[in-house]
Design a protein around this motif. Structure first.
Motif, PDB file in Angstrom:
ATOM      1  N   LEU A  52     -56.430 106.154  17.317  1.00 21.53           N
ATOM      2  CA  LEU A  52     -57.071 105.130  16.454  1.00 21.53           C
ATOM      3  C   LEU A  52     -55.979 103.959  16.079  1.00 21.53           C
ATOM      4  CD1 LEU A  52     -59.451 107.128  13.996  1.00 21.53           C
ATOM      5  CD2 LEU A  52     -60.104 105.516  15.756  1.00 21.53           C
ATOM      6  N   PRO A  53     -56.381 102.909  16.023  1.00 29.30           N
ATOM      7  CA  PRO A  53     -55.696 101.797  15.622  1.00 29.30           C
ATOM      8  C   PRO A  53     -55.757 101.616  14.190  1.00 29.30           C
ATOM      9  CG  PRO A  53     -57.618 100.882  16.660  1.00 29.30           C
ATOM     10  CD  PRO A  53     -57.624 102.084  16.873  1.00 29.30           C
ATOM     11  N   VAL A  54     -54.905 101.053  13.474  1.00 27.32           N
ATOM     12  CA  VAL A  54     -55.073 100.648  11.911  1.00 27.32           C
ATOM     13  C   VAL A  54     -56.131  99.833  11.668  1.00 27.32           C
ATOM     14  CG1 VAL A  54     -53.917  99.598   9.902  1.00 27.32           C
ATOM     15  CG2 VAL A  54     -52.517 101.082  11.734  1.00 27.32           C
TER      16      VAL A  54
ATOM     17  N   LEU B 274     -52.473 105.605   4.039  1.00 29.37           N
ATOM     18  CA  LEU B 274     -52.112 104.182   4.447  1.00 29.37           C
ATOM     19  C   LEU B 274     -50.983 103.747   3.355  1.00 29.37           C
ATOM     20  CD1 LEU B 274     -55.429 102.346   5.332  1.00 29.37           C
ATOM     21  CD2 LEU B 274     -53.467 102.946   6.990  1.00 29.37           C
ATOM     22  N   SER B 275     -51.043 104.179   2.317  1.00 31.21           N
ATOM     23  CA  SER B 275     -50.096 103.774   1.110  1.00 31.21           C
ATOM     24  C   SER B 275     -48.723 104.348   1.454  1.00 31.21           C
ATOM     25  CB  SER B 275     -50.356 104.191  -0.143  1.00 31.21           C
ATOM     26  OG  SER B 275     -50.449 105.656  -0.254  1.00 31.21           O
ATOM     27  N   VAL B 276     -48.667 105.371   2.320  1.00 31.19           N
ATOM     28  CA  VAL B 276     -47.214 105.833   2.609  1.00 31.19           C
ATOM     29  C   VAL B 276     -46.975 105.892   4.077  1.00 31.19           C
ATOM     30  CG1 VAL B 276     -47.331 107.575   0.662  1.00 31.19           C
ATOM     31  CG2 VAL B 276     -48.131 108.497   2.772  1.00 31.19           C
ATOM     32  N   ARG B 277     -47.868 105.556   5.064  1.00 32.04           N
ATOM     33  CA  ARG B 277     -47.891 105.453   6.299  1.00 32.04           C
ATOM     34  C   ARG B 277     -46.436 104.719   6.818  1.00 32.04           C
ATOM     35  NH1 ARG B 277     -49.049 101.271   9.843  1.00 32.04           N
ATOM     36  NH2 ARG B 277     -49.337 101.787  11.912  1.00 32.04           N
TER      37      ARG B 277
ATOM     38  N   PRO C  99     -40.848 102.477  13.249  1.00 33.85           N
ATOM     39  CA  PRO C  99     -40.894 101.437  13.905  1.00 33.85           C
ATOM     40  C   PRO C  99     -42.289 100.847  13.819  1.00 33.85           C
ATOM     41  CG  PRO C  99     -41.046 103.403  15.446  1.00 33.85           C
ATOM     42  CD  PRO C  99     -40.586 103.722  14.103  1.00 33.85           C
ATOM     43  N   ALA C 100     -42.493  99.559  14.268  1.00 34.53           N
ATOM     44  CA  ALA C 100     -43.577  98.981  14.117  1.00 34.53           C
ATOM     45  C   ALA C 100     -44.709  99.730  15.101  1.00 34.53           C
ATOM     46  CB  ALA C 100     -43.588  97.468  14.461  1.00 34.53           C
ATOM     47  N   SER C 101     -45.959  99.816  14.820  1.00 32.19           N
ATOM     48  CA  SER C 101     -46.979 100.322  15.469  1.00 32.19           C
ATOM     49  C   SER C 101     -48.275 100.162  15.062  1.00 32.19           C
ATOM     50  CB  SER C 101     -46.928 102.020  15.587  1.00 32.19           C
ATOM     51  OG  SER C 101     -47.873 102.639  16.336  1.00 32.19           O
ATOM     52  N   ARG C 102     -49.121  99.639  16.233  1.00 28.99           N
ATOM     53  CA  ARG C 102     -50.576  99.544  15.802  1.00 28.99           C
ATOM     54  C   ARG C 102     -51.408 100.715  15.588  1.00 28.99           C
ATOM     55  NH1 ARG C 102     -54.392  99.677  19.756  1.00 28.99           N
ATOM     56  NH2 ARG C 102     -53.679 100.199  21.908  1.00 28.99           N
ATOM     57  N   PHE C 103     -50.928 101.732  15.837  1.00 23.56           N
ATOM     58  CA  PHE C 103     -51.802 102.953  15.696  1.00 23.56           C
ATOM     59  C   PHE C 103     -51.922 103.478  13.956  1.00 23.56           C
ATOM     60  CE2 PHE C 103     -50.312 103.113  20.033  1.00 23.56           C
ATOM     61  CZ  PHE C 103     -51.376 102.886  20.578  1.00 23.56           C
TER      62      PHE C 103
ATOM     63  N   GLY D 111     -42.871 104.507  18.196  1.00 25.45           N
ATOM     64  CA  GLY D 111     -43.924 103.388  18.000  1.00 25.45           C
ATOM     65  C   GLY D 111     -45.080 103.664  18.769  1.00 25.45           C
ATOM     66  N   LYS D 112     -45.281 104.684  19.384  1.00 25.30           N
ATOM     67  CA  LYS D 112     -46.666 105.021  20.075  1.00 25.30           C
ATOM     68  C   LYS D 112     -47.380 105.731  19.027  1.00 25.30           C
ATOM     69  CE  LYS D 112     -44.736 105.067  24.473  1.00 25.30           C
ATOM     70  NZ  LYS D 112     -44.396 105.929  25.930  1.00 25.30           N
ATOM     71  N   HIS D 113     -48.401 106.640  19.468  1.00 29.11           N
ATOM     72  CA  HIS D 113     -49.235 107.394  18.495  1.00 29.11           C
ATOM     73  C   HIS D 113     -48.750 108.977  18.628  1.00 29.11           C
ATOM     74  CE1 HIS D 113     -51.653 108.758  21.811  1.00 29.11           C
ATOM     75  NE2 HIS D 113     -52.017 107.605  22.042  1.00 29.11           N
ATOM     76  N   LEU D 114     -49.234 109.668  17.483  1.00 29.66           N
ATOM     77  CA  LEU D 114     -49.136 111.157  17.548  1.00 29.66           C
ATOM     78  C   LEU D 114     -49.877 111.629  18.866  1.00 29.66           C
ATOM     79  CD1 LEU D 114     -48.675 113.305  15.507  1.00 29.66           C
ATOM     80  CD2 LEU D 114     -50.936 113.424  15.107  1.00 29.66           C
TER      81      LEU D 114
END
Length: 291
Positions: free
Chosen positions: A150-152, A188-191, A195-199, A206-209
């Motif tokens: 899932l993306p943010v 989201l407040s602690v995510r 590294p920057a990630s769109r996930f 930087g990828k997803h879980l």
């Protein structure tokens, strides 16, 4: 892998929109057959018939899957003009009975939830992420791959729905409960921002879980909740979502939409699960049960 099998896989991806995991499964089956037969576009019917002996020790469901893969390939090869004959008739065709999915009881789900909520009270990222993952698996019925990728941008703001990309790239809208939305906002407040990630659930690279890590997290949570870890997985929670909704009176067509099933026949298996539960209930609670 031969040029013919690579072309077949390309067709599955381009024309049928097959998911990455589906393509990987097809590739494994085709590669295994080519190790035995060589180029499948040139394999004779007699050679294909030998596969039945090589697969004799495998489970019927596995043999059925492999046979299905090769049937589709041979049909494609004939359509492309690579072969004049279709040797699919020489493939084994075992009878398989579709097993009923494993389902958690309401009490087991409650035990998982209580443990996850307790661990999220610390406010630590790991605990909050764990709670969100559990809420989305059981509360929305997502597949493991759908959830971890899932993306943010998919997080709902006003509407209590989330857009999910399922098998074959098909998108659908699924509901997000108030509980899940609250957990999402805390996550989201602690995510992690680096590294920057769109996930929504980023990894350290930087990828997803990963799906594997999701499986591990659930089994570890189950053990801490006093449940048997071998009976817990993302798909078991998806089954619980479907079965418990059906028990509560949900319409089968609505359930099909929520689960992202292309065929209603896939969803109908949950009616058998519910029927089995009713039979068990009658046998255990009916006044004549003990006579």
């Amino acid at each position: 892998m031969s040029a013919a099998t690579r072309a077949f896989l390309d067709m599955l991806a381009a024309e049928r929109g097959a998911a990455a995991n589906t393509l990987a499964a097809y590739a494994r089956d085709l590669s295994g057959a080519e190790e035995s037969l060589g180029d499948l576009a040139e394999a004779s019917r007699a050679q294909v018939a030998k596969l039945a002996g090589e697969w004799s020790a495998l489970a019927p469901s596995t043999v059925a899957r492999k046979s299905s893969t090769l049937r589709q390939f041979f049909g494609f090869a004939v359509d492309e003009g690579w072969r004049e004959d279709d040797p699919s008739g020489a493939l084994p065709n075992p009878r398989t009975s579709r097993p009923l999915p494993k389902v958690l009881s309401h009490e087991q789900v409650e035990a998982l939830m209580e443990r996850a909520e307790f661990e999220a009270q610390s406010g630590k990222p790991a605990g909050l992420r764990q709670l969100v993952l559990l809420e989305m698996l059981y509360g929305s019925g997502l597949r493991a791959t759908e959830l971890v990728s899932l993306p943010v941008s998919a997080v709902p703001r006003d509407a209590p729905l989330i857009t999910v990309t399922g098998k074959g790239g098909a998108a659908r809208m699924v509901p997000v409960s108030d509980r899940a939305r609250e957990a999402l906002q805390k996550w989201l407040s602690v995510r992690p921002r680096e590294p920057a990630s769109r996930f929504l659930f980023p990894s350290r690279r930087g990828k997803h879980l990963s799906r594997v890590r999701l499986f591990q997290l659930l089994k570890e949570l189950a053990a801490r909740a006093g449940l048997d870890p071998t009976g817990i997985s993302p798909h078991v929670l998806r089954h619980a979502f479907a079965t418990h909704l059906l028990e509560g009176g949900a319409d089968l067509r609505v359930l099909q939409t929520l689960l992202g099933h292309a065929d209603i026949a896939t969803t109908q298996i949950y009616t058998h699960v519910d029927a089995a539960r009713l039979v068990s209930l009658v046998n255990a609670r009916h006044p004549l049960a003990n006579r």
